[in-house]
Design a protein around this motif. Structure first.
Motif, short mmCIF file in Angstrom:
data_model
loop_
_atom_site.label_atom_id
_atom_site.label_comp_id
_atom_site.label_asym_id
_atom_site.label_seq_id
_atom_site.Cartn_x
_atom_site.Cartn_y
_atom_site.Cartn_z
N GLY A 1 0.82 -1.20 0.00
CA GLY A 1 0.00 0.00 0.00
C GLY A 1 0.86 1.25 0.00
N THR A 2 0.28 2.35 -0.41
CA THR A 2 1.03 3.60 -0.49
C THR A 2 1.38 4.09 0.92
N ARG A 3 2.61 4.47 1.10
CA ARG A 3 3.07 4.92 2.42
C ARG A 3 4.08 6.05 2.28
N ILE A 4 4.31 6.76 3.36
CA ILE A 4 5.30 7.84 3.32
C ILE A 4 6.69 7.24 3.40
N ALA A 5 7.48 7.46 2.36
CA ALA A 5 8.86 6.96 2.35
C ALA A 5 9.76 7.95 3.10
N HIS A 6 9.64 9.21 2.73
CA HIS A 6 10.38 10.24 3.47
C HIS A 6 9.76 11.61 3.25
N ILE A 7 10.13 12.51 4.13
CA ILE A 7 9.76 13.91 3.99
C ILE A 7 11.05 14.68 3.80
N GLY A 8 11.14 15.42 2.71
CA GLY A 8 12.34 16.18 2.41
C GLY A 8 12.21 17.60 2.94
N ASP B 1 8.96 3.71 10.05
CA ASP B 1 9.27 3.14 8.73
C ASP B 1 9.62 4.22 7.73
N SER B 2 9.49 5.47 8.12
CA SER B 2 9.75 6.59 7.23
C SER B 2 11.07 7.26 7.61
N LEU B 3 11.42 8.24 6.80
CA LEU B 3 12.62 9.02 7.07
C LEU B 3 12.30 10.50 6.98
N VAL B 4 13.05 11.27 7.73
CA VAL B 4 13.13 12.69 7.45
C VAL B 4 14.46 12.89 6.73
#
Ligand code: ZN
Length: 136
Positions: A8-15, A54-57
């Motif tokens: 499913g679609t998920r947040i990979a990272h926030i730049g 599971d995401s990154l900043v």
């Protein structure tokens, strides 16, 4: 039986575009307690990754004022630059966006940092948010 790898679609990272990595890193690392994840530089920016579940900043510092991040910071100052969503099928998602008339920055996926395929969507079509798509 094959394992179903769709997540499913998920947040990979926030730049997040920053003026100076060294000045803001301690905030995320020491005050918020986020662990650093080594990342390669990309698109004329130094990148510091910080784990958020599971995401990154991703903190992005421009190499030069002419780079995409440099121009962004010069115009608007530091702040959220883009959100990256990981999708199960990048090509299919891009096809759906194209068919729906969404303005694409990358008409076909290209290789981004870490060798992953990525494509950007134009903020004019996404309520003002620069969206990066990638896949896992
Ligand atoms: Zn990104």
């Amino acid at each position: 039986m094959l394992e179903d790898t769709r997540r499913g679609t998920r947040i990979a990272h926030i730049g997040i575009a920053v003026a100076a990595l060294d000045e803001i890193l301690p905030f995320y690392r020491n005050l918020l307690g986020m662990e650093e994840v080594p990342l390669a530089d990309s698109d004329g920016a130094r990148i510091a990754g910080l784990a958020a579940g599971d995401s990154l900043v991703e903190l992005l510092e421009a190499d030069s004022p002419d780079s995409p991040i440099g121009k962004f910071v010069g115009k608007r100052g530091p702040g959220i630059h883009h959100i990256c969503f990981a999708v199960d099928d990048l090509d299919a998602t891009l096809d759906r966006c194209r068919a729906a008339g969404v303005r694409l920055i990358d008409d076909t996926p290209r290789l981004g940092a870490e060798g992953k395929r990525i494509a950007f969507l134009h903020p004019a079509s996404t309520a003002g948010v620069l969206i990066e798509l990638t896949e896992q």
